[in-house]
Structure formats: structure tokens, C-alpha cells
Design a protein around this motif. Structure first.
Motif, PDB file in Angstrom:
ATOM      1  N   GLU A  78      68.184  31.934  60.594  1.00 57.29           N
ATOM      2  CA  GLU A  78      69.196  32.941  61.503  1.00 57.29           C
ATOM      3  C   GLU A  78      69.873  32.209  62.672  1.00 57.29           C
ATOM      4  O   GLU A  78      71.169  32.481  62.843  1.00 57.29           O
ATOM      5  N   GLU A  79      69.329  31.280  63.554  1.00 61.30           N
ATOM      6  CA  GLU A  79      70.239  30.876  64.274  1.00 61.30           C
ATOM      7  C   GLU A  79      70.892  29.317  63.852  1.00 61.30           C
ATOM      8  O   GLU A  79      71.934  28.802  64.469  1.00 61.30           O
ATOM      9  N   LEU A  80      70.235  28.556  63.039  1.00 61.20           N
ATOM     10  CA  LEU A  80      70.654  27.185  62.671  1.00 61.20           C
ATOM     11  C   LEU A  80      71.394  26.915  61.302  1.00 61.20           C
ATOM     12  O   LEU A  80      71.915  26.001  61.023  1.00 61.20           O
ATOM     13  N   GLY A  81      71.261  28.068  60.523  1.00 64.48           N
ATOM     14  CA  GLY A  81      71.829  27.973  59.080  1.00 64.48           C
ATOM     15  C   GLY A  81      73.000  27.572  59.026  1.00 64.48           C
ATOM     16  O   GLY A  81      73.254  26.803  58.040  1.00 64.48           O
ATOM     17  N   ALA A  82      74.273  28.240  59.857  1.00 67.70           N
ATOM     18  CA  ALA A  82      75.419  27.889  59.676  1.00 67.70           C
ATOM     19  C   ALA A  82      75.892  26.699  59.988  1.00 67.70           C
ATOM     20  O   ALA A  82      76.482  25.879  59.433  1.00 67.70           O
ATOM     21  N   ASP A  83      75.194  26.009  61.130  1.00 66.47           N
ATOM     22  CA  ASP A  83      75.497  24.520  61.367  1.00 66.47           C
ATOM     23  C   ASP A  83      74.796  23.532  60.708  1.00 66.47           C
ATOM     24  O   ASP A  83      75.596  22.557  60.128  1.00 66.47           O
ATOM     25  N   PHE A  84      73.607  23.894  60.208  1.00 66.31           N
ATOM     26  CA  PHE A  84      73.010  23.135  59.161  1.00 66.31           C
ATOM     27  C   PHE A  84      73.791  22.843  57.984  1.00 66.31           C
ATOM     28  O   PHE A  84      74.028  21.816  57.325  1.00 66.31           O
ATOM     29  N   LEU A 124      62.106  22.799  53.665  1.00 66.85           N
ATOM     30  CA  LEU A 124      62.930  22.414  54.626  1.00 66.85           C
ATOM     31  C   LEU A 124      64.220  22.936  54.667  1.00 66.85           C
ATOM     32  O   LEU A 124      64.851  23.585  55.363  1.00 66.85           O
ATOM     33  N   VAL A 125      64.850  22.406  53.653  1.00 66.48           N
ATOM     34  CA  VAL A 125      66.321  22.503  53.253  1.00 66.48           C
ATOM     35  C   VAL A 125      66.612  24.048  53.396  1.00 66.48           C
ATOM     36  O   VAL A 125      67.746  24.623  53.823  1.00 66.48           O
ATOM     37  N   GLN A 126      66.112  24.486  52.054  1.00 67.64           N
ATOM     38  CA  GLN A 126      66.369  25.925  51.742  1.00 67.64           C
ATOM     39  C   GLN A 126      66.143  26.840  53.082  1.00 67.64           C
ATOM     40  O   GLN A 126      67.178  27.792  53.395  1.00 67.64           O
ATOM     41  N   MET A 127      64.850  26.778  53.830  1.00 58.46           N
ATOM     42  CA  MET A 127      64.704  27.616  54.745  1.00 58.46           C
ATOM     43  C   MET A 127      65.523  27.256  56.207  1.00 58.46           C
ATOM     44  O   MET A 127      65.883  28.236  57.026  1.00 58.46           O
ATOM     45  N   ILE A 162      57.887  24.233  58.847  1.00 60.35           N
ATOM     46  CA  ILE A 162      59.164  24.670  57.931  1.00 60.35           C
ATOM     47  C   ILE A 162      60.192  25.170  59.036  1.00 60.35           C
ATOM     48  O   ILE A 162      60.193  26.341  59.631  1.00 60.35           O
ATOM     49  N   VAL A 163      61.018  24.265  59.353  1.00 59.13           N
ATOM     50  CA  VAL A 163      61.887  24.472  60.555  1.00 59.13           C
ATOM     51  C   VAL A 163      61.292  24.485  62.061  1.00 59.13           C
ATOM     52  O   VAL A 163      60.922  23.580  62.531  1.00 59.13           O
ATOM     53  N   ASP A 164      60.962  25.934  62.373  1.00 57.17           N
ATOM     54  CA  ASP A 164      60.476  25.709  63.733  1.00 57.17           C
ATOM     55  C   ASP A 164      59.154  26.617  63.562  1.00 57.17           C
ATOM     56  O   ASP A 164      58.521  27.172  64.869  1.00 57.17           O
ATOM     57  N   ARG A 165      58.267  26.720  62.558  1.00 59.45           N
ATOM     58  CA  ARG A 165      57.002  27.452  62.448  1.00 59.45           C
ATOM     59  C   ARG A 165      56.259  26.715  61.519  1.00 59.45           C
ATOM     60  O   ARG A 165      56.734  26.234  60.562  1.00 59.45           O
ATOM     61  N   PRO A 166      55.090  26.671  61.745  1.00 61.92           N
ATOM     62  CA  PRO A 166      54.235  25.810  60.565  1.00 61.92           C
ATOM     63  C   PRO A 166      54.112  26.497  59.479  1.00 61.92           C
ATOM     64  O   PRO A 166      54.363  27.664  59.347  1.00 61.92           O
ATOM     65  N   ALA A 167      53.797  25.948  58.467  1.00 60.78           N
ATOM     66  CA  ALA A 167      54.025  26.434  56.904  1.00 60.78           C
ATOM     67  C   ALA A 167      52.852  27.757  56.860  1.00 60.78           C
ATOM     68  O   ALA A 167      53.162  28.554  56.164  1.00 60.78           O
TER      69      ALA A 167
END
Length: 333
Positions: A318-324, A310-313, A58-63
Motif C-alpha cells: 500500500e505504501e511502497l508499491g508505486a515507488d518500488f 518479495l517482488v510481487q508483494m 515479506i517486505v515489512d512483516r514475517p512470512a
């Protein structure tokens, strides 16, 4: 396997019985959690051919880490994974990696080091093998020696609960007030109900049952279960409520599961044990209450549900949300 330097033998010795079962209640809080994680993940093949589905990111850590974090935040201090062959990666993720930790430390990669050392701050983790899988009820029964005569939570790793609604914490509070067992309820359409345990329910007023001080509960959130049926045909759906993903169970369920015959699909169904608990007197550990999920829930056992998570998280990262978010807005949809 056991992380945080606690062996399974120590854990069994530490699993102090919390008192006799009286009026469906046990003294003390809910300490134990069980995570059934022995499934093959066939809906995600070929991705899960060599990787446990619980380890899909889930982005950068396992579910599975999201689930463990939820258990920790709910106050559980002992978590048992029910696993199977080819699932070693789950255990490894929550264990030390001395060489990697040293390399990151020497490279001053502090944030990455912190990310792989989060396991130190989670609840104690242990695991056992299910052996020959015979259904969810069979998987949960494997925890009986570890849990003993104590209430315990069950967290299905395919269900990710958004932390905006700490439903497990509310369920534990309801169990401590009312006793018996508690299941999470989801509002569903009749068609959706055919994929879950469909429940007939009666509303439980909060104030007259000592629940008005439970943080996050509102009127219409708590119900008594009168009947539950696993995956009924659409013309036999009992209500708009279905049981999903989070359960807080009286240890009476182990006695029931021990002799419960196979149900739907030829498997030992946990939902069938809920019906037996409904029929069991409260002074013998019976009775089942439901707490409605009011926050976001993601079914990561389903490909579309996994993408939604994946999309919601990703949007909230914190780091990727704005760019995503900017990337998604720029898509020609």
C-alpha cells in the motif's frame, strides 16, 4: 506458548469433539489449524543461523504472519505451531510487547502500533515442540492431542498463497460437502512433479456433487485422488497435478500416522498417509479430494521463490508499491 490470553490447557479443554466420524464427515466446521514450523531452514543459511526461516520478512512483516492471516480469514479459530529449539521468535511475534506498545503509543506512532498489535485480531495461537524431527508426517502427528477427533487444516509456512485465490476456504467448503480429506493441487511439469506428491486424479463434476454453489470453484477445479506418490522419478509421475502446501484432513490421519513406517528419505511422509486415506473406506474417514490452486503461490522455502514473493508483494504494498514499481522500471535489465 499461547497468545490472546488463552492457555494451552484451556485450549485442550475447549477442543470440543465435533461428533462421531460417520461416512467420512464430522458435524461442525473446520476450526483447527496446524502449522509445521520445526525445519532448520538450511537452504537459507547463513540468514537462518539465528533467525527462524519463518520469520524472514515479506517486505515489512514475517512470512509466518501472512500464513496466520490466511488461516484467520479462512475461519479457523485455533492454530497450533509445531516448532523446535531456536524458534522462540515465532512465538514472541504473536505475543504482547508491553514496553514497545507503550513507547509507540506515547510517541503517537499509531500506524506502527497497529502493525505490532495485529496479533490481537488473529486466531488463537498455541505451540508445541516436535522434539526429534522425523518428517512432516511426524510433525503433524504431534497435534493429535490438541486437535482430537476433529477435522483440521495443515498450512505449510513455506507456501504463501496470494489472497486473490482463497484456496483454503474453498477446500474447507469441499470437505464440508464431501467429507474425507482435501489437498491443494498445483499444475506442474513432469520435472517439477518429482519434487512433490504426484497424484493420479479423476474429475469431480460440481453440480452433481453439491459443489456448484461454492464461491470461486469452476468445473475442472475439483478432483478425486486415486493414487499419490511422494517425489517420484520422472518416468513414474502420475499426472500434471501435485499436492502442495495446504491440506484439510480427517482425524483418521492421526490413526494412520501413529503406525506409519518411514518412507522416502527415512522419514514419516505425510504424502504416504494420503495414500492410506485413499485406500480407507469413506465411512471410516477415508477418501481424498483435490482442489486446484488458481491464484498465485510462492515457494518461500526456495531462494528464487522467496525473491519472487518479495517482488510481487512489494509491488502490491500500500505504501511502497508505486515507488518500488518505478524503481524496477528504471533498472537497466
Amino acid at each position: 506458548m499461547s497468545s490472546n490470553n488463552v492457555s494451552d490447557n484451556q485450549a485442550n479443554q475447549d477442543a470440543v469433539q465435533e461428533g462421531p466420524n460417520q461416512a467420512g464427515k464430522l458435524t461442525g466446521s473446520v476450526r483447527h489449524g496446524v502449522v509445521p514450523a520445526a525445519g532448520r531452514g538450511t537452504r537459507f543459511l547463513p540468514a537462518t543461523k539465528a533467525v527462524p526461516k519463518e520469520m524472514l520478512p515479506i517486505v515489512d512483516r514475517p512470512a509466518i504472519e501472512v500464513v496466520v492471516e490466511e488461516a484467520t480469514n479462512a475461519g479457523l479459530d485455533d492454530l497450533l505451531f509445531i516448532t523446535a529449539a531456536q524458534k522462540q521468535a515465532i512465538e514472541d511475534h504473536f505475543d504482547a510487547a508491553p514496553d514497545l506498545e507503550l513507547a509507540l503509543r506515547e510517541s503517537n506512532k499509531t500506524k506502527l502500533l497497529e502493525s505490532i498489535e495485529r496479533y490481537k485480531h488473529y486466531t488463537r495461537i498455541h505451540s508445541i515442540r516436535q522434539g526429534h524431527p522425523q518428517g512432516l508426517g511426524h510433525a503433524v502427528y504431534q497435534a493429535h492431542n490438541h486437535v482430537g477427533n476433529n477435522p483440521f487444516a495443515v498450512l505449510l509456512p513455506d507456501d504463501l498463497m496470494h489472497p486473490e485465490d482463497p484456496v483454503l476456504q474453498k477446500m474447507i467448503a469441499v470437505r464440508e460437502q464431501l467429507g474425507g480429506s482435501v489437498v491443494a493441487l498445483l499444475e506442474v511439469t513432469p520435472q517439477q512433479a518429482t519434487a512433490y506428491g504426484s497424484a493420479a486424479v479423476t474429475n469431480i463434476p460440481l453440480a452433481s456433487n453439491g459443489l456448484d454453489n461454492v464461491e470461486g470453484l469452476s468445473e475442472g477445479d475439483v478432483f478425486r485422488l486415486d493414487k499419490i506418490v511422494e517425489k517420484p522419478p520422472i518416468d513414474e509421475v502420475l499426472s500434471e497435478y501435485a499436492s502442495v502446501g495446504r491440506f484439510v484432513l480427517d482425524p483418521k490421519v492421526f490413526e494412520i500416522l501413529e503406525t506409519l513406517p518411514p518412507g522416502r528419505g527415512g522419514e514419516i511422509q505425510l504424502t504416504d498417509s494420503f495414500q492410506r486415506l485413499i485406500e480407507t473406506p469413506e465411512n471410516q474417514g477415508g477418501g481424498v479430494t483435490g482442489v486446484v490452486i488458481r491464484g498465485r503461490r510462492f515457494d518461500t522455502g526456495d531462494k528464487l521463490g522467496y525473491l519472487e514473493a518479495l517482488v510481487q508483494m512489494g509491488l502490491e504494498h500500500e505504501e511502497l508499491g508505486a515507488d518500488f514499481r518505478a524503481f524496477l522500471k528504471g533498472l537497466d535489465l
